[in-house]
Scaffold this motif. Structure first.
Motif, PDB file in Angstrom:
ATOM      1  N   UNK A  13       0.824  -1.213   0.000  1.00 38.58           N
ATOM      2  CA  UNK A  13       0.000   0.000   0.000  1.00 38.58           C
ATOM      3  C   UNK A  13       0.857   1.261   0.000  1.00 38.58           C
ATOM      4  N   UNK A  14       1.991   1.210   0.675  1.00 41.50           N
ATOM      5  CA  UNK A  14       2.902   2.361   0.653  1.00 41.50           C
ATOM      6  C   UNK A  14       3.396   2.617  -0.774  1.00 41.50           C
ATOM      7  N   UNK A  21      -0.794   8.597  -5.418  1.00 39.01           N
ATOM      8  CA  UNK A  21      -1.133   9.893  -4.805  1.00 39.01           C
ATOM      9  C   UNK A  21       0.101  10.684  -4.356  1.00 39.01           C
ATOM     10  N   UNK A  22       1.272  10.318  -4.896  1.00 38.92           N
ATOM     11  CA  UNK A  22       2.504  11.106  -4.683  1.00 38.92           C
ATOM     12  C   UNK A  22       2.948  11.200  -3.226  1.00 38.92           C
ATOM     13  N   UNK A  23       2.660  10.147  -2.443  1.00 39.41           N
ATOM     14  CA  UNK A  23       3.069  10.174  -1.034  1.00 39.41           C
ATOM     15  C   UNK A  23       4.492   9.656  -0.909  1.00 39.41           C
ATOM     16  N   UNK A  24       5.355  10.485  -0.326  1.00 36.97           N
ATOM     17  CA  UNK A  24       6.747  10.102  -0.098  1.00 36.97           C
ATOM     18  C   UNK A  24       6.952  10.003   1.413  1.00 36.97           C
ATOM     19  N   UNK A  25       7.104   8.772   1.956  1.00 43.31           N
ATOM     20  CA  UNK A  25       7.194   8.613   3.410  1.00 43.31           C
ATOM     21  C   UNK A  25       8.240   9.514   4.070  1.00 43.31           C
ATOM     22  N   UNK A  53      -5.616  13.690  10.757  1.00 40.03           N
ATOM     23  CA  UNK A  53      -6.618  14.500  10.043  1.00 40.03           C
ATOM     24  C   UNK A  53      -5.972  15.230   8.873  1.00 40.03           C
ATOM     25  N   UNK A  54      -4.823  15.836   9.114  1.00 40.10           N
ATOM     26  CA  UNK A  54      -4.129  16.581   8.058  1.00 40.10           C
ATOM     27  C   UNK A  54      -3.668  15.626   6.952  1.00 40.10           C
ATOM     28  N   UNK A  55      -3.162  14.459   7.345  1.00 39.27           N
ATOM     29  CA  UNK A  55      -2.683  13.489   6.354  1.00 39.27           C
ATOM     30  C   UNK A  55      -3.817  13.014   5.446  1.00 39.27           C
TER      31      UNK A  55
END
Length: 311
Positions: A13-14, A21-25, A53-55
């Motif tokens: 999922x990461x 969705x362009x999520x970079x840990x 909430x922000x995430x």
């Protein structure tokens, strides 16, 4: 750190989050902090400042910082302008409880073959002479808000809605006015960090067209393309939503409506304090830099809909 986020996602999922969705840990904490700092400097917004909430909003906006700010502002603005949906959201209130116990809206256990959350809406099951549309929308909102807050996976994979229209009458259709359609769709499309991936309607009677044509007129083109109307053809539905995720009553193997309803009422009771506290997160238009936002500006109906005829 305010309400520090602890990741519950699998490696798979990461990877999806990175690609879709362009999520970079490695950058996640900085992005959250950037948005939190921005919120603190908005004189008109009283917002939740916890990481999660922000995430959720960052994910809903594919990590565009500008889009996230716009959506958060719109979320709290819409909440403030719709007190009939966002005040007194007590799951133990007698009227709300009665609607919740009907199981009008139920997130189903587990996920579909693409990892998406499936939510079942039973739109003809309530009596429109006893339950107002505002009461119904409030109760549905309570359920969706808690679901999104407790279900991290769907913030990546999105959700699918199955709308069962059994029992839908002209009275149901008339109670869902163009104003309700415009306000609810505007809020869900412009204010919520949702990732809707499909709308599937089953058991659609004649009255369905009246309601749906109003609803569809306010949908974005992208969402319209994700609508599927199956009528009474359950095999057609199963091609999109597998039996493994549907309740027994729908030919599935995923528990009964009664069991799922009971599960969610327990979850809502457990989150009662969170729901009641949520009322204080709003905007104060008198403190907004620049021009204040109004209901007429955001939700004002087009002239053509004042002349809408119901066949």
């Amino acid at each position: 750190m305010v309400g520090e986020y602890v990741c519950t996602l699998s490696e798979e999922l990461l990877q999806r989050a990175k690609e879709e969705i362009n999520e970079v840990p490695e950058r996640r904490a900085d992005d959250i902090e950037h948005i939190r700092d921005w919120l603190k400097h908005q004189p008109h917004i009283t917002a939740r400042l916890d990481d999660w909430t922000i995430l959720r909003f960052l994910r809903g906006c594919k990590f565009s910082l500008q889009r996230t700010k716009e959506k958060l502002d719109m979320f709290y603005t819409c909440k403030t302008l719709c007190p009939e949906w966002y005040k007194n959201r007590d799951p133990q209130d007698k009227k709300i409880r009665a609607i919740l116990e009907l199981g009008v809206l139920l997130p189903l256990p587990g996920y579909d073959q693409l990892g998406r959350k499936v939510v079942l809406g039973r739109w003809g099951i309530y009596d429109p002479r006893k339950i107002s549309m505002d009461e119904l929308i409030k109760s549905v909102g309570i359920m969706l808000d808690v679901m999104m807050d407790v279900d991290e996976k769907s913030s990546i994979t999105g959700m699918v809605m199955v709308g069962d229209c059994t029992g839908l009458t002209l009275q149901h259709a008339l109670s869902f006015t163009p104003s309700h359609a415009r306000k609810s769709l505007f809020f869900w499309q412009e204010g919520y960090p949702m990732r809707p991936k499909g709308l599937h309607y089953i058991n659609t009677p004649a009255a369905f067209d009246t309601v749906f044509n109003i609803f569809k007129s306010f949908m974005k083109e992208k969402m319209r393309k994700r609508v599927h109307i199956h009528g009474t053809d359950m095999e057609s539905l199963y091609r999109h939503v597998p039996k493994s995720v549907l309740p027994v009553e729908y030919g599935g193997t995923n528990g009964t409506i009664e069991e799922i309803t009971k599960y969610w009422i327990e979850r809502l009771d457990a989150r009662r304090d969170w729901l009641l506290e949520d009322e204080k997160y709003v905007v104060d238009e008198s403190k907004r830099p620049g021009k204040a936002k109004t209901s007429a500006e955001l939700f004002g109906l087009e002239g053509s809909f004042r002349k809408l005829n119901v066949d």
